[in-house]
Design an enzyme around this catalytic site. Sequence first.
Site, PDB file in Angstrom:
ATOM      1  N   HIS A  94       0.847  -1.189   0.000  1.00 36.21           N
ATOM      2  CA  HIS A  94       0.000   0.000   0.000  1.00 36.21           C
ATOM      3  C   HIS A  94       0.884   1.241   0.000  1.00 36.21           C
ATOM      4  O   HIS A  94       2.100   1.162   0.162  1.00 36.21           O
ATOM      5  CB  HIS A  94      -0.989   0.007   1.180  1.00 36.21           C
ATOM      6  CG  HIS A  94      -0.416   0.342   2.515  1.00 36.21           C
ATOM      7  ND1 HIS A  94      -1.180   0.664   3.610  1.00 36.21           N
ATOM      8  CD2 HIS A  94       0.873   0.418   2.959  1.00 36.21           C
ATOM      9  CE1 HIS A  94      -0.411   0.919   4.643  1.00 36.21           C
ATOM     10  NE2 HIS A  94       0.825   0.770   4.290  1.00 36.21           N
ATOM     11  N   CYS A 117       5.650   6.802   4.312  1.00 37.63           N
ATOM     12  CA  CYS A 117       4.427   6.026   4.070  1.00 37.63           C
ATOM     13  C   CYS A 117       3.723   6.409   2.765  1.00 37.63           C
ATOM     14  O   CYS A 117       2.805   5.725   2.333  1.00 37.63           O
ATOM     15  CB  CYS A 117       3.462   6.164   5.249  1.00 37.63           C
ATOM     16  SG  CYS A 117       4.095   5.358   6.740  1.00 37.63           S
ATOM     17  N   HIS A 135       5.028   0.439  -0.370  1.00 35.72           N
ATOM     18  CA  HIS A 135       5.727  -0.497   0.512  1.00 35.72           C
ATOM     19  C   HIS A 135       4.746  -1.591   0.932  1.00 35.72           C
ATOM     20  O   HIS A 135       3.547  -1.477   0.690  1.00 35.72           O
ATOM     21  CB  HIS A 135       6.315   0.228   1.730  1.00 35.72           C
ATOM     22  CG  HIS A 135       5.279   0.860   2.616  1.00 35.72           C
ATOM     23  ND1 HIS A 135       4.673   2.056   2.307  1.00 35.72           N
ATOM     24  CD2 HIS A 135       4.721   0.454   3.776  1.00 35.72           C
ATOM     25  CE1 HIS A 135       3.794   2.370   3.258  1.00 35.72           C
ATOM     26  NE2 HIS A 135       3.803   1.396   4.160  1.00 35.72           N
ATOM     27  N   HIS A 151       3.437  -4.802   3.862  1.00 35.18           N
ATOM     28  CA  HIS A 151       3.362  -5.244   5.251  1.00 35.18           C
ATOM     29  C   HIS A 151       2.886  -6.690   5.299  1.00 35.18           C
ATOM     30  O   HIS A 151       2.164  -7.143   4.410  1.00 35.18           O
ATOM     31  CB  HIS A 151       2.345  -4.428   6.061  1.00 35.18           C
ATOM     32  CG  HIS A 151       2.713  -3.006   6.256  1.00 35.18           C
ATOM     33  ND1 HIS A 151       3.717  -2.594   7.106  1.00 35.18           N
ATOM     34  CD2 HIS A 151       2.207  -1.874   5.705  1.00 35.18           C
ATOM     35  CE1 HIS A 151       3.801  -1.278   7.074  1.00 35.18           C
ATOM     36  NE2 HIS A 151       2.898  -0.797   6.233  1.00 35.18           N
ATOM     37  N   HIS A 204      -1.860 -10.318  -1.123  1.00 36.11           N
ATOM     38  CA  HIS A 204      -0.927 -10.226  -2.256  1.00 36.11           C
ATOM     39  C   HIS A 204      -1.421  -9.292  -3.356  1.00 36.11           C
ATOM     40  O   HIS A 204      -1.228  -9.535  -4.552  1.00 36.11           O
ATOM     41  CB  HIS A 204      -0.600 -11.621  -2.825  1.00 36.11           C
ATOM     42  CG  HIS A 204       0.355 -12.380  -1.971  1.00 36.11           C
ATOM     43  ND1 HIS A 204      -0.017 -12.964  -0.780  1.00 36.11           N
ATOM     44  CD2 HIS A 204       1.685 -12.627  -2.105  1.00 36.11           C
ATOM     45  CE1 HIS A 204       1.041 -13.553  -0.228  1.00 36.11           C
ATOM     46  NE2 HIS A 204       2.086 -13.354  -1.003  1.00 36.11           N
ATOM     47  N   GLU A 252      -0.409  -3.529  11.657  1.00 41.52           N
ATOM     48  CA  GLU A 252       0.320  -3.164  10.439  1.00 41.52           C
ATOM     49  C   GLU A 252       1.761  -3.663  10.528  1.00 41.52           C
ATOM     50  O   GLU A 252       2.343  -4.100   9.545  1.00 41.52           O
ATOM     51  CB  GLU A 252       0.274  -1.651  10.264  1.00 41.52           C
ATOM     52  CG  GLU A 252       0.801  -1.186   8.925  1.00 41.52           C
ATOM     53  CD  GLU A 252       0.495   0.274   8.663  1.00 41.52           C
ATOM     54  OE1 GLU A 252      -0.679   0.606   8.464  1.00 41.52           O
ATOM     55  OE2 GLU A 252       1.446   1.071   8.676  1.00 41.52           O
TER      56      GLU A 252
HETATM   57 ZN   LIG Z   1       2.395   1.008   5.572  1.00 34.95          ZN
END
Ligand SMILES: [Zn+2]
Length: 131
Positions: A15, A26, A30, A32, A70, A119
């Site tokens: 995201h 952010c 990237h 998570h 994914h 997260e």
């Molecule tokens: Zn993030």
Amino acid sequence: MNVEIFRSFHFEAAHYLPHFPEGHKCRRLHGHSFRLEVGVTGKPDPYSGAVMDFGEIKKRVAPVVEMLDHFLINDVGDRLGNAKHAQLLRNPTSENLALWFAHNLKTLLPGLSTVVIHETCTSKCVLKLQP
Ligand SMILES: [Zn+2]
């Protein structure tokens, strides 16, 4: 007396947060290893002793988790158009992800009382719903 039970789910997703300040890390794409916890509150059934079968929670929640697993979450929102509260996915903060899961799970899971999005291992968001 009411009891709250939890089932955990994992999903991997990418995201970016387009409303964070210019230059904020952010805002960059990237990923998570997200963890979702779903809480269901109710009175344990007098015979089974259970609020709900954990396997039943898994069966109902897994297809919703699969919608994000994914994928680039922001793109899932674009792909959904105006369906399923997609606007929350276009700015996929942990808070908006918790709200998105709550909106999409509430009819599937009577008694849904808590949605938690982890997260990272040090950062999470807890959404408490009205019982
Ligand atoms: Zn993030």
